[in-house]
Design a protein around this motif. Structure first.
Motif, PDB file in Angstrom:
ATOM      1  N   ASN A 274      -0.246  29.602  16.247  1.00 42.29           N
ATOM      2  CA  ASN A 274      -0.596  28.198  16.042  1.00 42.29           C
ATOM      3  C   ASN A 274      -0.782  27.885  14.570  1.00 42.29           C
ATOM      4  O   ASN A 274      -0.432  26.785  14.104  1.00 42.29           O
ATOM      5  N   LEU A 277       2.644  27.493  13.121  1.00 41.63           N
ATOM      6  CA  LEU A 277       3.239  26.235  13.553  1.00 41.63           C
ATOM      7  C   LEU A 277       2.666  25.040  12.801  1.00 41.63           C
ATOM      8  O   LEU A 277       3.379  24.066  12.532  1.00 41.63           O
ATOM      9  N   GLU A 285       8.013  26.050  19.218  1.00 39.64           N
ATOM     10  CA  GLU A 285       6.713  26.599  19.587  1.00 39.64           C
ATOM     11  C   GLU A 285       6.818  27.800  20.517  1.00 39.64           C
ATOM     12  O   GLU A 285       6.157  28.832  20.298  1.00 39.64           O
TER      13      GLU A 285
END
Length: 344
Positions: A274, A277, A285
């Motif tokens: 995460n 990202l 993702e």
């Protein structure tokens, strides 16, 4: 670790081209002296501004760097880190001349750099084993290097690629002259495999994982398992000799924080994914999360600590390059890498 293994060879090729025009001018002092940017919130002292240059666009090889930055590990060491993408040069040039303090490179690129008097040093192995290899759609029927005969290879046209294919085929008594070598560049592996080539050099942690997500069956020939000499470090973190000599404390602080970042990626891969990202929202993702989970036990593998490097790995690959005529001399291994800044 993006679409193909090929970008590694771009850097090697660039190094060779640049060096053919003359050695890089590297003084004993870094050109980009450590600048100051703000103050440490605890000590009130100015923080050291540090630039880290990536080898390619952000991917799961780099997650530990982003985790160290976003989790505040660099800040706790009094460092203000800027992570930038490569532009207009090679990572090795930028680091050697002090235009970047640290960078992401590869054992093969560091080897060529050392032989060309570019004073860069590998300070950590990001992954303990070479997770790259030759991938092909299962329908192509390429199970071993013997099956390369009569097939098309899509790559960058680097002599390292051809030498590697030839060496592997010789181990299987196969005829290298029966392989068609094509230059396909940075094309998507799956597109290339369907239209232009039968096999390519890729990282399993990206294209292999992507294939699993897509439900595409692959045959994968992992280099390090076919020939132990090819189980080298890729990627690695590098620093310049001048920085190590002039400011070893900065290198120690950077590595303490970076180690924590990669340990975070090892222990909490989904949370680390995460973070990546957030810093690279253009990435897919599901692929990032799956790749991060796959890599989580590869960063450190059987090593006691993250980042440690084995001299034998460096010697074996240098010997392989020399034996296959890709280098005319062997580098001074003791100057090519160091474990001095590893948290042992």
């Amino acid at each position: 670790m993006l679409k193909t293994r090929g970008f590694v060879f771009v850097f090697i090729a660039l190094i060779i081209i640049v060096l053919s025009l003359g050695a890089v001018g590297c003084g004993s002092k870094q050109e980009a002296d450590i600048s100051q940017n703000g103050q440490d919130k605890d000590t009130g002292k100015p923080k050291d501004k540090v630039i880290v240059t990536l080898d390619w666009t952000p991917n799961t090889n780099h997650t530990g760097l982003y985790a160290a930055k976003d989790m505040g590990y660099y800040e706790a060491e009094g460092i203000d880190v800027e992570i930038v993408q490569l532009s207009g040069s090679t990572v090795e040039q930028l680091v050697a001349t002090g235009k970047s303090h640290f960078g992401v490179s590869y054992q093969e690129a560091v080897t060529y750099a050392r032989l060309s008097d570019i004073p860069v040093v590998s300070i950590a192995a990001v992954i303990q084993h070479n997770t790259s290899g030759f991938a092909s759609l299962k329908s192509k029927g390429i199970a071993t290097p013997k099956d390369f005969e009569g097939k098309r290879y899509g790559g960058w046209g680097s002599p390292v690629e051809e030498a590697t294919i030839k060496a592997l085929m010789e181990k299987y008594n196969a005829d290298f002259s029966k392989v068609q070598i094509l230059t396909t560049g940075a094309a998507d592996f799956f597109v290339t495999s369907e239209k232009n080539a039968d096999f390519s050099w890729t990282f399993f942690g990206w294209d292999g994982v992507a294939a699993e997500i897509k439900g595409v069956e692959l045959n994968y020939i992992e280099l390090g398992k076919v020939d132990p000499a090819l189980d080298y470090y890729t990627p690695v973190l590098i620093a310049g000799e001048a920085l190590i000599k002039d400011n070893p404390d900065l290198v120690k602080r950077f590595m303490r924080a970076t180690t924590k970042g990669y340990e975070y990626a090892i222990e909490k891969p989904e949370e680390a994914a995460n973070i990546l990202l957030v810093n690279a929202p253009e990435l897919e993702e599901d692929l990032v999360v799956a790749s991060q989970i796959w890599l989580s036990d590869k960063y450190r593998a059987e090593a006691k600590v993250w980042g440690i490097q084995n001299k034998e790995v460096w010697e074996n690959y240098s010997e392989w390059l020399f034996k296959n005529g890709l280098i005319e001399a062997k580098p001074d291994i003791d100057r090519a890498f160091t474990n001095e800044f590893i948290n042992k």
